[in-house]
Design a protein around this motif. Structure first.
Motif, PDB file in Angstrom:
ATOM      1  N   THR A 181       0.839  -1.190   0.000  1.00 45.03           N
ATOM      2  CA  THR A 181       0.000   0.000   0.000  1.00 45.03           C
ATOM      3  C   THR A 181       0.874   1.240   0.000  1.00 45.03           C
ATOM      4  O   THR A 181       1.763   1.380   0.849  1.00 45.03           O
ATOM      5  CB  THR A 181      -0.931   0.024   1.225  1.00 45.03           C
ATOM      6  OG1 THR A 181      -1.802  -1.116   1.159  1.00 45.03           O
ATOM      7  CG2 THR A 181      -1.769   1.293   1.245  1.00 45.03           C
ATOM      8  N   ILE A 182       0.646   2.119  -0.964  1.00 44.85           N
ATOM      9  CA  ILE A 182       1.384   3.379  -1.092  1.00 44.85           C
ATOM     10  C   ILE A 182       0.576   4.473  -0.404  1.00 44.85           C
ATOM     11  O   ILE A 182      -0.614   4.644  -0.674  1.00 44.85           O
ATOM     12  CB  ILE A 182       1.623   3.692  -2.577  1.00 44.85           C
ATOM     13  CG1 ILE A 182       2.595   2.660  -3.162  1.00 44.85           C
ATOM     14  CG2 ILE A 182       2.144   5.109  -2.766  1.00 44.85           C
ATOM     15  CD1 ILE A 182       2.786   2.760  -4.662  1.00 44.85           C
ATOM     16  N   ASP A 183       1.226   5.212   0.510  1.00 46.54           N
ATOM     17  CA  ASP A 183       0.485   6.157   1.350  1.00 46.54           C
ATOM     18  C   ASP A 183       0.532   7.606   0.887  1.00 46.54           C
ATOM     19  O   ASP A 183      -0.123   8.462   1.472  1.00 46.54           O
ATOM     20  CB  ASP A 183       0.964   6.050   2.804  1.00 46.54           C
ATOM     21  CG  ASP A 183       2.416   6.486   2.987  1.00 46.54           C
ATOM     22  OD1 ASP A 183       3.071   6.875   1.999  1.00 46.54           O
ATOM     23  OD2 ASP A 183       2.901   6.443   4.139  1.00 46.54           O
ATOM     24  N   GLU A 219       5.094   7.394 -11.960  1.00 49.28           N
ATOM     25  CA  GLU A 219       4.348   7.885 -10.797  1.00 49.28           C
ATOM     26  C   GLU A 219       3.789   6.721  -9.996  1.00 49.28           C
ATOM     27  O   GLU A 219       3.413   5.682 -10.547  1.00 49.28           O
ATOM     28  CB  GLU A 219       3.196   8.794 -11.241  1.00 49.28           C
ATOM     29  CG  GLU A 219       3.645  10.093 -11.894  1.00 49.28           C
ATOM     30  CD  GLU A 219       2.482  11.030 -12.168  1.00 49.28           C
ATOM     31  OE1 GLU A 219       1.662  11.213 -11.244  1.00 49.28           O
ATOM     32  OE2 GLU A 219       2.387  11.555 -13.298  1.00 49.28           O
ATOM     33  N   TYR A 220       3.755   6.926  -8.691  1.00 47.48           N
ATOM     34  CA  TYR A 220       3.202   5.930  -7.776  1.00 47.48           C
ATOM     35  C   TYR A 220       2.146   6.638  -6.942  1.00 47.48           C
ATOM     36  O   TYR A 220       2.460   7.498  -6.128  1.00 47.48           O
ATOM     37  CB  TYR A 220       4.327   5.340  -6.905  1.00 47.48           C
ATOM     38  CG  TYR A 220       5.459   4.816  -7.751  1.00 47.48           C
ATOM     39  CD1 TYR A 220       5.403   3.543  -8.316  1.00 47.48           C
ATOM     40  CD2 TYR A 220       6.568   5.618  -8.040  1.00 47.48           C
ATOM     41  CE1 TYR A 220       6.423   3.070  -9.131  1.00 47.48           C
ATOM     42  CE2 TYR A 220       7.591   5.163  -8.851  1.00 47.48           C
ATOM     43  CZ  TYR A 220       7.516   3.892  -9.399  1.00 47.48           C
ATOM     44  OH  TYR A 220       8.525   3.437 -10.214  1.00 47.48           O
ATOM     45  N   GLN A 250      12.402   6.888   4.224  1.00 48.83           N
ATOM     46  CA  GLN A 250      12.637   5.877   5.255  1.00 48.83           C
ATOM     47  C   GLN A 250      11.350   5.119   5.573  1.00 48.83           C
ATOM     48  O   GLN A 250      11.346   3.886   5.702  1.00 48.83           O
ATOM     49  CB  GLN A 250      13.160   6.550   6.527  1.00 48.83           C
ATOM     50  CG  GLN A 250      14.554   7.128   6.418  1.00 48.83           C
ATOM     51  CD  GLN A 250      14.893   7.965   7.630  1.00 48.83           C
ATOM     52  OE1 GLN A 250      14.470   7.674   8.743  1.00 48.83           O
ATOM     53  NE2 GLN A 250      15.644   9.031   7.435  1.00 48.83           N
ATOM     54  N   ARG A 251      10.244   5.865   5.683  1.00 50.75           N
ATOM     55  CA  ARG A 251       8.960   5.225   5.985  1.00 50.75           C
ATOM     56  C   ARG A 251       8.555   4.276   4.860  1.00 50.75           C
ATOM     57  O   ARG A 251       8.101   3.151   5.120  1.00 50.75           O
ATOM     58  CB  ARG A 251       7.879   6.286   6.195  1.00 50.75           C
ATOM     59  CG  ARG A 251       6.529   5.695   6.635  1.00 50.75           C
ATOM     60  CD  ARG A 251       5.467   6.757   6.851  1.00 50.75           C
ATOM     61  NE  ARG A 251       5.001   7.352   5.609  1.00 50.75           N
ATOM     62  CZ  ARG A 251       5.345   8.568   5.182  1.00 50.75           C
ATOM     63  NH1 ARG A 251       6.151   9.323   5.889  1.00 50.75           N
ATOM     64  NH2 ARG A 251       4.873   9.040   4.030  1.00 50.75           N
ATOM     65  N   HIS A 252       8.738   4.712   3.625  1.00 52.69           N
ATOM     66  CA  HIS A 252       8.371   3.867   2.484  1.00 52.69           C
ATOM     67  C   HIS A 252       9.224   2.601   2.454  1.00 52.69           C
ATOM     68  O   HIS A 252       8.720   1.512   2.136  1.00 52.69           O
ATOM     69  CB  HIS A 252       8.537   4.645   1.175  1.00 52.69           C
ATOM     70  CG  HIS A 252       7.619   5.826   1.079  1.00 52.69           C
ATOM     71  ND1 HIS A 252       7.840   6.877   0.209  1.00 52.69           N
ATOM     72  CD2 HIS A 252       6.472   6.138   1.752  1.00 52.69           C
ATOM     73  CE1 HIS A 252       6.870   7.769   0.356  1.00 52.69           C
ATOM     74  NE2 HIS A 252       6.045   7.341   1.284  1.00 52.69           N
ATOM     75  N   GLN A 253      10.507   2.728   2.769  1.00 58.10           N
ATOM     76  CA  GLN A 253      11.369   1.544   2.793  1.00 58.10           C
ATOM     77  C   GLN A 253      10.907   0.565   3.871  1.00 58.10           C
ATOM     78  O   GLN A 253      10.844  -0.646   3.639  1.00 58.10           O
ATOM     79  CB  GLN A 253      12.811   1.970   3.040  1.00 58.10           C
ATOM     80  CG  GLN A 253      13.442   2.687   1.856  1.00 58.10           C
ATOM     81  CD  GLN A 253      14.817   3.242   2.163  1.00 58.10           C
ATOM     82  OE1 GLN A 253      15.267   3.234   3.311  1.00 58.10           O
ATOM     83  NE2 GLN A 253      15.507   3.743   1.148  1.00 58.10           N
TER      84      GLN A 253
END
Length: 363
Positions: A181-183, A219-220, A250-253
């Motif tokens: 899930t991409i935030d 794009e994501y 960092q959060r996405h990783q």
């Protein structure tokens, strides 16, 4: 089969915890029982003949990610992640150290580095020179580990891993992609919508521009998507254009780590011999791992009760460090010292209960 399950769990914990991140050709294992390790800590017992499977007590693991470079280029640690596993061995707490964090880097006799204050991602470079213009990221890892230990108060890392970006892509592709899930909406600095590199401005040929690319961007968008290897790697590398820059990255990783671990440990992978074999081979080609005398199967047995739902993602508070109006790097909030003390004393649950702002709610 049980040995293979433990091997894939150990691989995934090291690889996934490393997120998309670290360089070098690893020496992990293509198969359980054929694990080879490299000495990332200088004086470790990695490579010992006798197998040990008695990993007990709280564990701290250092995972680093770097761009693939030749042995004549100085390696920089673009991603630095610490995984803390409490003595109960049923949880994993994951936090990132900002790559631009300004810290004191210890002296390092092997390269003659006298120590100094700099961004933490330079530590691996200061420790990597091996003579004749050559650099070894494994040797550089030793100085980086000492630097993170000095920052956090952790006496010694129990295991460490290095993963290169190319290897990360291969592992994700071996899993046939990862659903996550991409935030927040993210635009790629590096790639076009078809995955090919964006063209570079001619005036930036000497790498003298902050944003040297032009043309359409991949794009994501917010939502849940199944990412292929190139998309996953591209997404977790992005920081430009994000409101909190490297803190968002960092959060996405960390989010991807959790999604990757959950999928790798699903029946879709561990009960599919062909896919399992592909993942193990990809990990064996991509990772440099040192378990301080314990191989990947040992680590898999020790942490067999940890699953993605038991992984807590941590966000360290911090912000820009400016001097005379000029950006110098990043600095952590003073409260981080209390967080690090909780890590070293293995009492993170109590700390997080009192400081819920440290928990990444989007994890």
């Amino acid at each position: 089969m049980w040995a293979r399950l433990c091997a894939i769990f150990g691989c995934v914990l090291m690889v996934a915890s490393g997120g998309a991140l670290v360089t070098g050709q690893i020496v992990l294992a293509r198969y359980a029982g054929a694990v080879k390790t490299d000495d990332l800590f200088g004086d470790s017992a990695a490579g010992a003949q006798e197998k040990v499977s008695d990993i007990k007590g709280a564990q701290n693991i250092l995972l680093v990610g770097i761009d693939p470079r030749t042995d004549t280029q100085t390696p920089l640690s673009d991603s630095i992640i610490v995984v803390h596993v409490p003595a109960s061995m049923d949880q994993a707490y994951i936090f990132s150290v900002p790559r631009d964090l300004v810290v004191d880097i210890p002296s390092f006799a092997k390269t003659g580095f006298r120590g100094g204050r700099s961004k933490i991602n330079a530590a691996m470079g200061y420790g990597s020179a091996v003579g004749n213009g050559k650099h070894d990221p494994v040797q550089g890892f030793d100085l980086l580990a000492q630097t993170v230990q000095q920052l956090t108060g952790i006496d010694r890392f129990d295991a460490g891993a290095i993963l290169n970006f190319g290897g990360f892509k291969k592992i994700v592709d071996a899993m046939d992609g990862v659903t996550m899930t991409i935030d927040q909406n993210v635009k790629s600095e590096h790639l076009q919508p078809n995955g090919k590199p964006r063209p570079r401005l001619s005036r930036c040929a000497a790498n003298n521009c902050d944003h040297p690319y032009y043309g359409p961007q991949a794009e994501y968008k917010v939502g849940t998507y199944h990412l292929q290897g190139w998309q996953a790697l591209d997404y977790v590398r992005q920081r430009y254009g994000l409101p909190k820059s490297d803190y968002d990255r960092q959060r996405h990783q960390q989010q991807f780590i959790k999604a990757m671990a959950g999928q790798a440990l699903s029946k879709d992978v561990i009960t599919n011999p062909a896919k399992l074999d592909k993942v193990l081979k990809a990990a064996g080609d991509a990772l440099i791992f040192d378990g301080n005398g314990h191989n990947v199967v040992d680590w898999g047995f020790a942490m067999k009760n940890i699953r993605s739902q038991n992984m807590t993602l941590i966000k360290l508070p911090g912000g820009a460090l400016n001097e005379s109006g000029k950006y110098q790097g990043e600095a952590l909030d003073p409260s981080a010292a209390e967080f690090f003390k909780a890590v070293t004393e293995d009492r993170l649950p109590n700390f997080l209960f009192s400081h819920p702002e440290y928990i990444n709610k989007n994890g």
